[in-house]
Design a protein around this motif. Sequence first.
Motif, PDB file in Angstrom:
ATOM      1  N   UNK A   7       3.175  26.749 -16.356  1.00 36.35           N
ATOM      2  CA  UNK A   7       2.123  25.792 -16.003  1.00 36.35           C
ATOM      3  C   UNK A   7       2.363  25.092 -14.674  1.00 36.35           C
ATOM      4  N   UNK A   8       3.525  25.288 -14.080  1.00 35.26           N
ATOM      5  CA  UNK A   8       3.862  24.578 -12.845  1.00 35.26           C
ATOM      6  C   UNK A   8       3.801  25.476 -11.611  1.00 35.26           C
ATOM      7  N   UNK A   9       3.026  26.556 -11.688  1.00 35.07           N
ATOM      8  CA  UNK A   9       2.871  27.401 -10.504  1.00 35.07           C
ATOM      9  C   UNK A   9       2.020  26.656  -9.476  1.00 35.07           C
ATOM     10  N   UNK A  10       2.095  27.090  -8.236  1.00 37.95           N
ATOM     11  CA  UNK A  10       1.292  26.460  -7.185  1.00 37.95           C
ATOM     12  C   UNK A  10      -0.192  26.543  -7.544  1.00 37.95           C
ATOM     13  N   UNK A  11      -0.626  27.690  -8.010  1.00 36.73           N
ATOM     14  CA  UNK A  11      -2.040  27.855  -8.376  1.00 36.73           C
ATOM     15  C   UNK A  11      -2.471  26.921  -9.493  1.00 36.73           C
ATOM     16  N   UNK A 134      -0.293  19.852   6.164  1.00 37.90           N
ATOM     17  CA  UNK A 134       0.050  21.071   6.897  1.00 37.90           C
ATOM     18  C   UNK A 134       0.199  22.277   5.984  1.00 37.90           C
ATOM     19  N   UNK A 135       0.866  22.089   4.862  1.00 40.37           N
ATOM     20  CA  UNK A 135       1.041  23.195   3.909  1.00 40.37           C
ATOM     21  C   UNK A 135      -0.284  23.621   3.291  1.00 40.37           C
ATOM     22  N   UNK A 136      -1.145  22.665   3.019  1.00 45.09           N
ATOM     23  CA  UNK A 136      -2.466  23.011   2.481  1.00 45.09           C
ATOM     24  C   UNK A 136      -3.308  23.751   3.515  1.00 45.09           C
ATOM     25  N   UNK A 137      -3.179  23.379   4.780  1.00 43.19           N
ATOM     26  CA  UNK A 137      -3.894  24.112   5.849  1.00 43.19           C
ATOM     27  C   UNK A 137      -3.424  25.563   5.909  1.00 43.19           C
ATOM     28  N   UNK A 143      -5.741  32.065   2.503  1.00 45.35           N
ATOM     29  CA  UNK A 143      -6.823  32.455   1.593  1.00 45.35           C
ATOM     30  C   UNK A 143      -8.014  33.007   2.367  1.00 45.35           C
ATOM     31  N   UNK A 144      -8.382  32.333   3.441  1.00 45.32           N
ATOM     32  CA  UNK A 144      -9.515  32.808   4.254  1.00 45.32           C
ATOM     33  C   UNK A 144      -9.228  34.166   4.876  1.00 45.32           C
ATOM     34  N   UNK A 145      -8.012  34.373   5.301  1.00 47.46           N
ATOM     35  CA  UNK A 145      -7.650  35.614   5.983  1.00 47.46           C
ATOM     36  C   UNK A 145      -7.479  36.773   5.009  1.00 47.46           C
ATOM     37  N   UNK A 146      -6.887  36.516   3.848  1.00 48.46           N
ATOM     38  CA  UNK A 146      -6.510  37.592   2.939  1.00 48.46           C
ATOM     39  C   UNK A 146      -7.534  37.900   1.850  1.00 48.46           C
ATOM     40  N   UNK A 147      -8.406  36.967   1.540  1.00 50.60           N
ATOM     41  CA  UNK A 147      -9.394  37.189   0.482  1.00 50.60           C
ATOM     42  C   UNK A 147     -10.675  37.709   1.115  1.00 50.60           C
ATOM     43  N   UNK A 148     -11.004  38.994   0.893  1.00 50.51           N
ATOM     44  CA  UNK A 148     -12.188  39.564   1.556  1.00 50.51           C
ATOM     45  C   UNK A 148     -13.497  38.865   1.159  1.00 50.51           C
TER      46      UNK A 148
END
Length: 159
Positions: A7-11, A134-137, A143-148
């Motif tokens: 339950x403690x994953x980043x996602x 910064x980490x969220x950016x 996500x924008x680059x890798x998720x088609x």
Amino acid sequence: MPTKLESETIGMLLTDVSRLLRGAFDRKVNAMDLGITPGEARTLIQVALTEGIKQAEIATRMGIEPMTLSAYLDRLEAMELVARLPDPADRRAKNVVITDKADPLLSELMAGLREMMNAYTAGLDEAAREMLRGNLRILRENLRRLDPCVAGKEKGAKE
């Protein structure tokens, strides 16, 4: 035996924080009694951030259906807080801008939201807050680059 999920994953943490922040935002906007709904407040903020972009792009950025955005914009326009202007490059499209009448409301809204976020980020000094931003950016850009699906919807969108 059922599989135990972590339950403690980043996602999972981001999902929980996002859900909790959205609820807190809604309650804060309602408590401020500004005469707009939380959805309209999110729309007003997004228009202020992306002044002059097309309605469809705003809906994509907000993750809502264009018809939902249209209803928010109808109410904000009736209150003279936003204006829809013809897009010079596409006569079928409308670009949305903030009106001068929205400035005091936006200032009050943002002051209330800053107060709320200061309370929720208590315990993080300024360096930790900047590191988190910064980490969220970085995560957002990945996500924008890798998720088609995201990359296609936000093609050409800038923040």
